[in-house]
Enzyme design. Structure first.
Site, PDB file in Angstrom:
ATOM      1  N   LYS A  34       0.840  -1.202   0.000  1.00  0.00           N
ATOM      2  CA  LYS A  34       0.000   0.000   0.000  1.00  0.00           C
ATOM      3  C   LYS A  34       0.874   1.250   0.000  1.00  0.00           C
ATOM      4  CE  LYS A  34      -3.860   2.041   2.656  1.00  0.00           C
ATOM      5  NZ  LYS A  34      -4.703   1.888   3.863  1.00  0.00           N
ATOM      6  N   SER A  71      -9.508   2.034   3.168  1.00  0.00           N
ATOM      7  CA  SER A  71      -8.647   2.782   2.283  1.00  0.00           C
ATOM      8  C   SER A  71      -7.669   1.911   1.494  1.00  0.00           C
ATOM      9  CB  SER A  71      -7.854   3.810   3.088  1.00  0.00           C
ATOM     10  OG  SER A  71      -7.022   3.177   4.049  1.00  0.00           O
ATOM     11  N   SER A 103      -9.833  -0.225   7.342  1.00  0.00           N
ATOM     12  CA  SER A 103      -9.252  -0.089   5.999  1.00  0.00           C
ATOM     13  C   SER A 103      -8.617  -1.345   5.424  1.00  0.00           C
ATOM     14  CB  SER A 103      -8.221   1.049   5.983  1.00  0.00           C
ATOM     15  OG  SER A 103      -8.867   2.286   6.059  1.00  0.00           O
TER      16      SER A 103
END
Lengths: 62, 467
Positions: free
Chosen positions: B80, B155, B179
């Protein structure tokens, strides 16, 4: 900081979020005031030992 | 051949390499080809193919020379965009940091390197990880591989979409309010929010310090466990890990009981989600011999409201100066949330933190009687991209941000570990996820419990229709 909100649409959306969040905070404060004993301290990590009042409810000391 | 390779679990792929049926460079080539074929999902925002190929070739040479580091060696993994990778653009999904290239690895990245993982690329995310979609205004809107008009969640939506579309075997996400778990559920994959303090956050951009975690997302619980084993443990650079290897300490007795929470676990959600949870509970009962008990958690109806105070205030404190100085560089939704976070008083914040103490206490009592507490991961299947409200029953609409957090808030607020495990496909053709919550330190036990479940429920192996 809201001075930066020149566009009316953005300002309106911000106001809606703020209103929702303030109301949320108010409800949490009310619930804590009604249910927390004075000894309940702000969160500092999960604690398996439980607070004394919870131990009492559980009927067993840890 | 390439799609078949990418449908293997990590352990299966590792086995085939050692049987000389396939090489690490071939695994990577398959992944890179798949990434290119699915680039319209915008799951990745940076890829360095040459560097990844060089690393895969090196690991192959070392393996042939007798250096076998175990199952993660040579496996393509995504990172990420808020987890630092030395020498690689790591920009937090933001315009503010578009030129940022970290000079050192996050601790979790260093540990994955030491295990031999190959980094296929940086995955898309909600800007600054503050939001439950991956509608990124700067790098592109990430799409759900099950239905490209739907959100992949966030996210960590890029990692979710990439794993689901079989572009990588696994990836790292971060989880503050949900997330990792939200995109895991919405994309039909498995992900764990680890115990807070069990895995180092060093080199990971914070969202809310008192809730942030980093963890794996993969097809199966077994794959997640391999990554937890590689990255967990004490890190001198992150004081929250000072309780040593917290994830390895719990060996508590198994009760063979699961808990559901009254007026919470099976309410406030779409019927198709509720049916998925009921089916999963039946599998636990009928196939795995669990008994399901019902408990009350006093005050649970305020969990999202309390979380929004903390999850709203802490990022606003973190980004205070940047927002003042670089207002125009922030996306509209994130600057709205960061501005709204200034609405709370210190009294609001302290009350929310006291609420956390009380909720944690109540949950600890429940977890003395059961191995895990079960809820849906979220009340609905993946919403339309751009939706702000979601219908959970005819005529009843909920705010998407609050709805996203209805169930994920419980572990986030208590610091407990939680796995999102796919349990089936809903009537609308989208995956449903169930959240399995344990005590701090139960991470490995939870993943093993979910791996047992996945022997009887193969939803984790389903390939999205659109890929």
């Amino acid at each position: 900081m809201t001075k930066n909100y020149k566009a009316e649409k953005e300002a309106v959306e911000l106001e809606e979020v703020q209103e929702l969040w303030r109301e949320s905070a108010r409800r949490v404060r009310a619930w804590v005031s009604n249910n927390a004993e004075a000894g309940v301290v702000p969160f500092a990590g999960y604690d398996k030992r439980l607070t004394p009042s919870t131990q009492e409810r559980e009927g067993k000391a840890t | 051949m390439s799609t078949d390779l990418l449908e293997l679990t990590i352990r299966e792929a590792a086995y085939r390499v050692r049987q000389k049926e396939v090489t690490f460079p071939e695994l990577l080539d398959a992944a890179l080809a798949r990434i290119r074929a699915t680039e319209s999902l915008v799951a990745f925002i940076h890829i360095d193919e040459d560097q990844a190929r060089a690393v895969a070739a090196s690991w192959q040479q070392l393996l042939e020379a007798g250096y076998d580091l175990g199952p993660l060696q040579g496996i393509p993994i995504g990172i990420k965009d808020n987890v630092d990778v030395q020498g690689t653009p790591t920009r937090f999904g933001s315009e503010v940091y578009r030129e940022r290239i970290p000079s050192s690895d996050a601790t979790v990245v260093r540990r994955l390197r030491q295990s031999g993982a190959v980094f296929a690329g940086m995955t898309n995310m909600h800007e600054f990880a503050w939001g439950g979609t991956t509608d990124n205004p700067h790098y592109g809107t990430c799409r759900n591989p099950w239905n490209v008009t739907r959100s992949p969640g966030g996210s960590s939506g890029g990692t979710g979409a990439a794993v689901a579309s079989r572009s990588i075997f696994a990836g790292l996400g971060t989880d503050t309010g949900g997330s990792i778990r939200l995109p895991s559920a919405m994309n039909g994959i498995t992900g764990i929010r680890p115990t807070w303090g069990g895995i180092s956050n060093n080199g990971v951009l914070p969202v809310a310090w008192t809730m942030d975690t980093v963890g794996p997302m993969a097809k199966s619980a077994e794959d997640c466990l391999l990554i937890v084993d590689a990255i967990a443990g004490r890190d001198i650079k992150d004081p929250t890990t000072s309780t040593a290897d917290i994830l390895g300490r719990t060996q508590r007795k198994q009760t063979k009981k699961l808990g559901i929470v009254t007026d919470y676990s099976l309410t406030g959600n779409q019927m198709q989600v509720q049916q998925g949870v009921r089916n999963a509970l039946k599998t636990f009962e009928d196939e795995l011999g669990y008994e399901v008990l019902e408990f009350e958690l006093p005050g649970i109806e305020h969990v999202v409201e309390a979380q929004i105070v903390i999850d709203g205030a802490e990022p606003s404190a973190l980004h205070d100066r940047e927002l003042e100085e670089s207002w125009e560089l922030f996306g509209e939704d994130v600057r709205r949330l960061l501005t709204a976070g200034h609405s709370f008083s210190a009294v609001d914040y302290v009350a929310a933190q006291r609420y956390r103490s009380m909720l944690s206490d109540s949950l600890a009592v429940v977890l003395r009687h059961v191995d895990a507490v079960i809820t849906p991961t979220l009340p609905f299947t993946a919403p339309e991209i751009g939706a702000t409200k979601v219908e959970i029953e005819p005529g009843v609409w909920v705010d998407k941000l609050f709805g996203n957090m209805r169930y994920t808030a419980l572990p986030s607020m208590t610091g407990t570990p939680a796995v999102s495990v796919p349990v089936g496909i809903a009537d609308d053709g989208l995956p449903v996820g169930v959240q399995v919550i344990g005590e701090p330190g139960d991470d490995r036990m939870l993943l093993k419990l979910c791996a047992d479940f996945q022997h009887f429920n193969n939803s984790w192996s389903y390939l999205p229709y659109s890929t």
